[in-house]
Scaffold this motif. Sequence first.
Motif, PDB file in Angstrom:
ATOM      1  N   GLU A  40       5.484 -26.828  12.419  1.00  0.00           N
ATOM      2  CA  GLU A  40       5.765 -28.271  12.373  1.00  0.00           C
ATOM      3  C   GLU A  40       6.779 -28.661  13.447  1.00  0.00           C
ATOM      4  OE1 GLU A  40       7.360 -31.776   9.374  1.00  0.00           O
ATOM      5  OE2 GLU A  40       7.406 -29.687   8.706  1.00  0.00           O
ATOM      6  N   GLN A  41       7.833 -27.862  13.612  1.00  0.00           N
ATOM      7  CA  GLN A  41       8.835 -28.144  14.639  1.00  0.00           C
ATOM      8  C   GLN A  41       8.218 -28.092  16.027  1.00  0.00           C
ATOM      9  OE1 GLN A  41      11.608 -25.066  13.499  1.00  0.00           O
ATOM     10  NE2 GLN A  41      13.057 -26.571  12.689  1.00  0.00           N
ATOM     11  N   THR A  42       7.356 -27.125  16.257  1.00  0.00           N
ATOM     12  CA  THR A  42       6.687 -27.006  17.548  1.00  0.00           C
ATOM     13  C   THR A  42       5.793 -28.210  17.799  1.00  0.00           C
ATOM     14  OG1 THR A  42       6.723 -24.602  17.323  1.00  0.00           O
ATOM     15  CG2 THR A  42       5.217 -25.519  18.945  1.00  0.00           C
ATOM     16  N   ALA A  43       5.067 -28.648  16.767  1.00  0.00           N
ATOM     17  CA  ALA A  43       4.176 -29.799  16.914  1.00  0.00           C
ATOM     18  C   ALA A  43       4.967 -31.078  17.194  1.00  0.00           C
ATOM     19  CB  ALA A  43       3.335 -29.963  15.657  1.00  0.00           C
ATOM     20  N   ILE A  44       6.090 -31.240  16.502  1.00  0.00           N
ATOM     21  CA  ILE A  44       6.920 -32.429  16.730  1.00  0.00           C
ATOM     22  C   ILE A  44       7.476 -32.414  18.142  1.00  0.00           C
ATOM     23  CG2 ILE A  44       9.100 -33.534  16.076  1.00  0.00           C
ATOM     24  CD1 ILE A  44       8.415 -32.799  13.166  1.00  0.00           C
ATOM     25  N   ARG A  45       7.897 -31.249  18.600  1.00  0.00           N
ATOM     26  CA  ARG A  45       8.431 -31.132  19.965  1.00  0.00           C
ATOM     27  C   ARG A  45       7.381 -31.525  21.001  1.00  0.00           C
ATOM     28  NH1 ARG A  45      11.563 -25.872  22.441  1.00  0.00           N
ATOM     29  NH2 ARG A  45      12.078 -26.861  24.401  1.00  0.00           N
ATOM     30  N   LYS A  46       6.154 -31.079  20.792  1.00  0.00           N
ATOM     31  CA  LYS A  46       5.073 -31.435  21.710  1.00  0.00           C
ATOM     32  C   LYS A  46       4.790 -32.932  21.658  1.00  0.00           C
ATOM     33  CE  LYS A  46       2.745 -26.984  21.867  1.00  0.00           C
ATOM     34  NZ  LYS A  46       1.514 -26.240  21.576  1.00  0.00           N
ATOM     35  N   ARG A  96      10.642 -42.416   9.677  1.00  0.00           N
ATOM     36  CA  ARG A  96      11.417 -43.206   8.713  1.00  0.00           C
ATOM     37  C   ARG A  96      10.588 -44.328   8.117  1.00  0.00           C
ATOM     38  NH1 ARG A  96      16.010 -43.062  12.190  1.00  0.00           N
ATOM     39  NH2 ARG A  96      15.326 -45.038  13.010  1.00  0.00           N
ATOM     40  N   LYS A  97       9.680 -44.868   8.893  1.00  0.00           N
ATOM     41  CA  LYS A  97       8.827 -45.962   8.423  1.00  0.00           C
ATOM     42  C   LYS A  97       7.630 -45.460   7.621  1.00  0.00           C
ATOM     43  CE  LYS A  97      11.111 -49.344  10.246  1.00  0.00           C
ATOM     44  NZ  LYS A  97      11.713 -50.403   9.486  1.00  0.00           N
ATOM     45  N   GLY A  98       7.512 -44.136   7.482  1.00  0.00           N
ATOM     46  CA  GLY A  98       6.470 -43.586   6.640  1.00  0.00           C
ATOM     47  C   GLY A  98       5.256 -43.059   7.370  1.00  0.00           C
ATOM     48  N   TYR A  99       5.265 -43.073   8.675  1.00  0.00           N
ATOM     49  CA  TYR A  99       4.131 -42.551   9.434  1.00  0.00           C
ATOM     50  C   TYR A  99       4.247 -41.033   9.539  1.00  0.00           C
ATOM     51  CZ  TYR A  99       3.089 -47.307  10.809  1.00  0.00           C
ATOM     52  OH  TYR A  99       2.766 -48.625  10.793  1.00  0.00           O
ATOM     53  N   GLU A 100       3.126 -40.386   9.429  1.00  0.00           N
ATOM     54  CA  GLU A 100       3.061 -38.939   9.594  1.00  0.00           C
ATOM     55  C   GLU A 100       2.249 -38.639  10.842  1.00  0.00           C
ATOM     56  OE1 GLU A 100       4.443 -36.348   7.904  1.00  0.00           O
ATOM     57  OE2 GLU A 100       5.549 -37.856   6.742  1.00  0.00           O
ATOM     58  N   LEU A 101       2.718 -37.710  11.623  1.00  0.00           N
ATOM     59  CA  LEU A 101       1.990 -37.308  12.815  1.00  0.00           C
ATOM     60  C   LEU A 101       1.176 -36.072  12.475  1.00  0.00           C
ATOM     61  CD1 LEU A 101       4.814 -37.666  15.455  1.00  0.00           C
ATOM     62  CD2 LEU A 101       2.955 -39.235  15.003  1.00  0.00           C
ATOM     63  N   THR A 102      -0.107 -36.177  12.615  1.00  0.00           N
ATOM     64  CA  THR A 102      -0.975 -35.020  12.410  1.00  0.00           C
ATOM     65  C   THR A 102      -1.929 -34.916  13.584  1.00  0.00           C
ATOM     66  OG1 THR A 102      -2.551 -36.341  11.145  1.00  0.00           O
ATOM     67  CG2 THR A 102      -0.900 -35.136   9.893  1.00  0.00           C
ATOM     68  N   ARG A 103      -2.103 -33.730  14.029  1.00  0.00           N
ATOM     69  CA  ARG A 103      -3.029 -33.483  15.131  1.00  0.00           C
ATOM     70  C   ARG A 103      -4.350 -33.036  14.523  1.00  0.00           C
ATOM     71  NH1 ARG A 103      -2.076 -29.451  20.226  1.00  0.00           N
ATOM     72  NH2 ARG A 103      -3.922 -30.111  21.358  1.00  0.00           N
ATOM     73  N   PRO A 104      -5.431 -33.646  14.916  1.00  0.00           N
ATOM     74  CA  PRO A 104      -6.720 -33.237  14.354  1.00  0.00           C
ATOM     75  C   PRO A 104      -7.051 -31.809  14.778  1.00  0.00           C
ATOM     76  CG  PRO A 104      -7.024 -34.831  16.100  1.00  0.00           C
ATOM     77  CD  PRO A 104      -5.557 -34.714  15.868  1.00  0.00           C
ATOM     78  N   GLU A 105      -7.695 -31.095  13.883  1.00  0.00           N
ATOM     79  CA  GLU A 105      -8.085 -29.720  14.207  1.00  0.00           C
ATOM     80  C   GLU A 105      -9.147 -29.747  15.294  1.00  0.00           C
ATOM     81  OE1 GLU A 105      -9.087 -27.221  10.958  1.00  0.00           O
ATOM     82  OE2 GLU A 105      -7.561 -28.117   9.679  1.00  0.00           O
ATOM     83  N   GLN A 106      -9.000 -28.861  16.239  1.00  0.00           N
ATOM     84  CA  GLN A 106      -9.956 -28.793  17.339  1.00  0.00           C
ATOM     85  C   GLN A 106     -11.120 -27.910  16.931  1.00  0.00           C
ATOM     86  OE1 GLN A 106      -7.891 -27.466  20.795  1.00  0.00           O
ATOM     87  NE2 GLN A 106      -6.686 -29.341  20.980  1.00  0.00           N
ATOM     88  N   THR A 107     -12.297 -28.381  17.162  1.00  0.00           N
ATOM     89  CA  THR A 107     -13.485 -27.587  16.857  1.00  0.00           C
ATOM     90  C   THR A 107     -13.817 -26.708  18.041  1.00  0.00           C
ATOM     91  OG1 THR A 107     -14.961 -29.328  17.631  1.00  0.00           O
ATOM     92  CG2 THR A 107     -14.385 -29.322  15.280  1.00  0.00           C
ATOM     93  N   THR A 108     -14.258 -25.510  17.755  1.00  0.00           N
ATOM     94  CA  THR A 108     -14.595 -24.573  18.828  1.00  0.00           C
ATOM     95  C   THR A 108     -16.066 -24.642  19.197  1.00  0.00           C
ATOM     96  OG1 THR A 108     -14.936 -22.832  17.186  1.00  0.00           O
ATOM     97  CG2 THR A 108     -12.764 -22.979  18.240  1.00  0.00           C
ATOM     98  N   GLU A 109     -16.844 -25.394  18.417  1.00  0.00           N
ATOM     99  CA  GLU A 109     -18.266 -25.508  18.698  1.00  0.00           C
ATOM    100  C   GLU A 109     -18.505 -26.474  19.852  1.00  0.00           C
ATOM    101  OE1 GLU A 109     -20.433 -26.656  15.259  1.00  0.00           O
ATOM    102  OE2 GLU A 109     -19.349 -25.273  13.967  1.00  0.00           O
ATOM    103  N   ALA A 110     -19.426 -26.135  20.710  1.00  0.00           N
ATOM    104  CA  ALA A 110     -19.799 -27.028  21.804  1.00  0.00           C
ATOM    105  C   ALA A 110     -20.848 -27.982  21.292  1.00  0.00           C
ATOM    106  CB  ALA A 110     -20.324 -26.244  22.986  1.00  0.00           C
ATOM    107  N   ALA A 111     -20.590 -29.263  21.448  1.00  0.00           N
ATOM    108  CA  ALA A 111     -21.547 -30.260  20.916  1.00  0.00           C
ATOM    109  C   ALA A 111     -22.510 -30.713  21.965  1.00  0.00           C
ATOM    110  CB  ALA A 111     -20.793 -31.439  20.371  1.00  0.00           C
TER     111      ALA A 111
END
Length: 111
Positions: A40-46, A96-111
């Motif tokens: 989580e700390q690494t993701a926030i830093r990025k 503080r305003k209630g927003y959460e940062l989430t990164r979507p999982e990356q799919t490894t499949e080629a579409a």
Amino acid sequence: MHAATSRARSEQPDPDDWTRLFPESEIMAETTEKTPKTPEQTAIRKAVRLVAYTAWLQDFRDSNPDATQDQRKLAWEEAKKDELRKGRKIIKALKRKGYELTRPEQTTEAA
């Protein structure tokens, strides 16, 4: 007067020999280990870097439309500290305003 000054200087400890004066600093240097960053700390830093750089880049391009890549890199190095501070404040305000940062999982499949 000169003899007193040189004698006072000779009584001062050698700045390279602090372990003699502060032996606990030597112990701390051996035992202090950095705690690993959580994912989580690494993701926030990025996220902070991304927000800070993107916002700065827009301003930089507006004020310097003809700047080269090298000029941009030098300007970012100069502005980085302040811009990252702004980025941290932005992310903190969003949390503080209630927003959460989430990164979507990356799919490894080629579409």
